[in-house]
Motif scaffolding. Structure first.
Motif, PDB file in Angstrom:
ATOM      1  N   GLN A 180      36.849  49.205  37.481  1.00  0.00           N
ATOM      2  CA  GLN A 180      36.458  48.657  38.909  1.00  0.00           C
ATOM      3  C   GLN A 180      34.990  48.378  39.088  1.00  0.00           C
ATOM      4  O   GLN A 180      34.243  49.266  38.674  1.00  0.00           O
ATOM      5  N   ASN A 221      32.994  47.480  41.723  1.00  0.00           N
ATOM      6  CA  ASN A 221      32.197  47.663  42.752  1.00  0.00           C
ATOM      7  C   ASN A 221      32.745  48.968  43.465  1.00  0.00           C
ATOM      8  O   ASN A 221      33.852  49.479  43.358  1.00  0.00           O
ATOM      9  N   GLY A 276      33.215  49.161  46.920  1.00  0.00           N
ATOM     10  CA  GLY A 276      33.914  48.691  47.968  1.00  0.00           C
ATOM     11  C   GLY A 276      34.006  49.749  49.284  1.00  0.00           C
ATOM     12  O   GLY A 276      33.182  50.576  49.677  1.00  0.00           O
ATOM     13  N   PHE A 290      35.548  44.014  50.086  1.00  0.00           N
ATOM     14  CA  PHE A 290      36.236  43.918  49.009  1.00  0.00           C
ATOM     15  C   PHE A 290      36.024  44.936  47.720  1.00  0.00           C
ATOM     16  O   PHE A 290      35.067  45.434  47.415  1.00  0.00           O
ATOM     17  N   TYR A 291      37.421  45.265  47.119  1.00  0.00           N
ATOM     18  CA  TYR A 291      37.275  45.887  45.641  1.00  0.00           C
ATOM     19  C   TYR A 291      37.592  44.949  44.620  1.00  0.00           C
ATOM     20  O   TYR A 291      38.545  43.980  44.912  1.00  0.00           O
ATOM     21  N   TYR A 292      36.740  44.916  43.773  1.00  0.00           N
ATOM     22  CA  TYR A 292      37.109  44.033  42.450  1.00  0.00           C
ATOM     23  C   TYR A 292      37.283  44.960  41.303  1.00  0.00           C
ATOM     24  O   TYR A 292      36.625  45.913  40.841  1.00  0.00           O
ATOM     25  N   GLY A 301      38.109  44.346  37.481  1.00  0.00           N
ATOM     26  CA  GLY A 301      38.382  43.562  36.132  1.00  0.00           C
ATOM     27  C   GLY A 301      39.191  44.049  35.011  1.00  0.00           C
ATOM     28  O   GLY A 301      39.197  45.216  34.944  1.00  0.00           O
ATOM     29  N   LEU A 359      41.206  39.082  37.193  1.00  0.00           N
ATOM     30  CA  LEU A 359      40.290  39.915  38.036  1.00  0.00           C
ATOM     31  C   LEU A 359      41.371  40.088  39.276  1.00  0.00           C
ATOM     32  O   LEU A 359      41.857  39.216  39.611  1.00  0.00           O
ATOM     33  N   THR A 360      41.368  41.416  39.726  1.00  0.00           N
ATOM     34  CA  THR A 360      42.226  41.941  40.896  1.00  0.00           C
ATOM     35  C   THR A 360      41.274  42.006  41.902  1.00  0.00           C
ATOM     36  O   THR A 360      40.188  42.670  41.670  1.00  0.00           O
ATOM     37  N   TRP A 361      41.487  41.713  43.121  1.00  0.00           N
ATOM     38  CA  TRP A 361      40.666  42.039  44.424  1.00  0.00           C
ATOM     39  C   TRP A 361      41.552  42.671  45.569  1.00  0.00           C
ATOM     40  O   TRP A 361      42.777  42.298  45.428  1.00  0.00           O
ATOM     41  N   ASN A 410      45.553  38.335  42.551  1.00  0.00           N
ATOM     42  CA  ASN A 410      45.118  38.361  41.217  1.00  0.00           C
ATOM     43  C   ASN A 410      44.613  36.931  40.681  1.00  0.00           C
ATOM     44  O   ASN A 410      45.332  35.998  41.247  1.00  0.00           O
TER      45      ASN A 410
END
Length: 465
Positions: free
Chosen positions: A272, A274, A276, A281-283, A285, A334-336, A348
């Motif tokens: 993860q 950040n 969030g 947004f949550y990101y 990787g 990358l998933t958001w 994604n």
């Protein structure tokens, strides 16, 4: 005549005595009044002191109530509440509902959320009345550790958005059913991807059924980093309806084959990026490595006698179905996630690269026919979806997944008939929290392009330990 003065003197004395008595009586009345006033003042003072003590007690109680209310407000923080939708929630100590807190003898029974819904003010009030005795080592008013993980949604894609907490092991049995029926204008030979064969041109109708079952293991290294291993077992059947080539046949024939065995084992690391939060947004990787543990299309025997590239005998089709791709591959992505009450948007972006290598076909007589260096096409993928919590245990998601498959090359040249392929799938998923540690996830996929499987059903049951 002399007695008159004495009488006057006596009258004067008597009058003086009366005045003295009157003055004494007045002083006595004044003294009694003063004493009565002092007693009344003392009573009022005592009553005032009592009221002051009661007011101090009320102030202390009010301070305790304000501390409890502040703790309850933090528990009802929208971002944290969003992570608990469809999961059963957590208690005031940040533990799953139903788990036993440290130094606490009795566990809470039932999957009740830490805070009552907004419409249930009575339950919220009763929760606020409970003192901090449930957590004896936590001072009143101290903020609990904030949960920075993304909100949970019903999973419909391969890459989940919610990471595993630190020190937690998730074992996820899963089962997938996929069916496709398509008309192929293909090259009779070996399969690289669905709808792509190398060999002679042939028109056929192919019906493929794939059953995949396996286990996925996820472990939380930290609250922001997890590691996953996925071990699949594949059973696949293929029925090809086509005319026999070079025979002048007037009717179609059916060629059936099947195969089963372990598939390609996958390993994934997710992090993860950040903090969030609500309306933020949550990101996440991630990097996936796909092995080649399954039986590849080049390992199975092909229905050719002397050659498959210039085939004049046999069908050129495999006698058994492969269970893997035969190539090592790496896939970064990358998933958001974007939580905005009452829904969560997610998606994604990914890129898969397969490592080409020299390959050869295995003929019926055991002869190996070299094909040279084969490089499967890279795959660009993206998906987008939306999740909605129905209540504390159930949620639903809908989304779209698309992959763009680049042409395959052989010895540096694009294979004849190999073109860019678009795979598009519409997905609907449901999630139900059976217990604080077990969730049932089910998704349905419908193919929107000709090269995509017509139907995909996926069942997952993640269990936390």
């Amino acid at each position: 005549m002399k007695s008159l003065p004495y009488r006057r003197i006596g009258a004067i004395g008597y009058a003086a005595l009366l005045l003295f008595n009157a003055d004494a009586h007045a002083q006595s009345l004044e003294t009694q009044a003063a004493q009565a006033d002092q007693a009344s003042i003392n009573a009022l003072r005592d009553e005032l002191n009592q009221r002051i003590k009661e007011l101090d007690a009320i102030k202390r109680k009010l301070a305790d109530e304000e501390a409890n209310f502040a703790r309850l407000s933090r528990a009802l923080e929208p971002g944290k509440l969003g992570t608990q939708r469809g999961t059963g929630g957590e208690d005031a100590n940040g533990l799953p509902v139903g788990a036993t807190a440290p130094n606490q003898g009795t566990a809470t029974t039932g999957a009740q959320p830490a805070a009552a819904p907004a419409g249930n003010a009575q339950n919220a009030g009763s929760t606020a009345q409970q003192p901090a005795a449930a957590a004896p080592n936590q001072p009143v008013g101290e903020a609990p550790v904030a949960d920075s993980r993304p909100p949970a949604v019903a999973p419909i894609f391969d890459q989940p958005g919610v990471l595993t907490p630190r020190g937690t092991l998730v074992v996820e049995p899963y089962f997938q059913f996929a069916y496709s029926s398509e008309n192929q204008l293909s090259l009779v030979g070996y399969t690289i991807i669905p709808a792509l064969l190398i060999g002679l041109i042939n028109v056929s109708e192919v019906k493929t059924t794939t059953l995949t079952g396996g286990l996925a293991f996820r472990y939380g290294i930290t609250n922001r980093l997890e590691f996953e291993v996925r071990v699949p077992y594949v059973y696949q059947t293929n029925d090809t309806v086509a005319r026999q080539i070079f025979t002048g046949a007037a009717a179609n024939s059916v060629i059936s084959s099947s195969g089963n065995g372990i598939g390609d084992v996958e390993m994934t690391m997710r992090y993860q990026l950040n903090q969030g939060g609500p309306d933020k947004f949550y990101y996440v990787g991630w990097l996936r490595f796909k092995t080649a543990t399954g039986k590849s299309p080049f390992d199975v025997v092909t229905d050719c006698v002397t050659t498959c590239v210039a085939n004049t005998t046999g069908t050129g089709l495999p006698l058994r179905q492969p269970t893997g791709s035969g190539f090592l591959a790496v896939q970064p992505g990358l998933t958001w996630l974007f939580p905005t009450d009452p829904v969560v948007f997610f998606g994604n972006f990914s890129y898969l690269h397969s490592f080409g290598k020299g390959e050869s076909l295995t003929l019926i007589n055991g002869v190996q026919e070299s094909l040279g260096h084969v490089q499967p096409g890279d795959i660009w993928g993206f998906n987008v979806g939306m999740g909605l919590a129905l209540n504390e245990k159930a949620s639903v998601s809908i989304g779209y997944d698309q992959s763009i498959v680049q042409p395959t090359s052989q010895n540096g040249q694009t294979v004849t008939g190999s073109v860019r392929t678009i795979l598009g799938t519409l997905l609907i998923g449901y999630s139900y929290r059976i217990s604080p540690k077990t969730t049932l996830n089910f998704s349905i996929g419908a193919g929107l392009t000709r090269d995509t499987p017509d139907l995909t059903l996926t069942l997952r049951v993640p269990m936390s330990f």
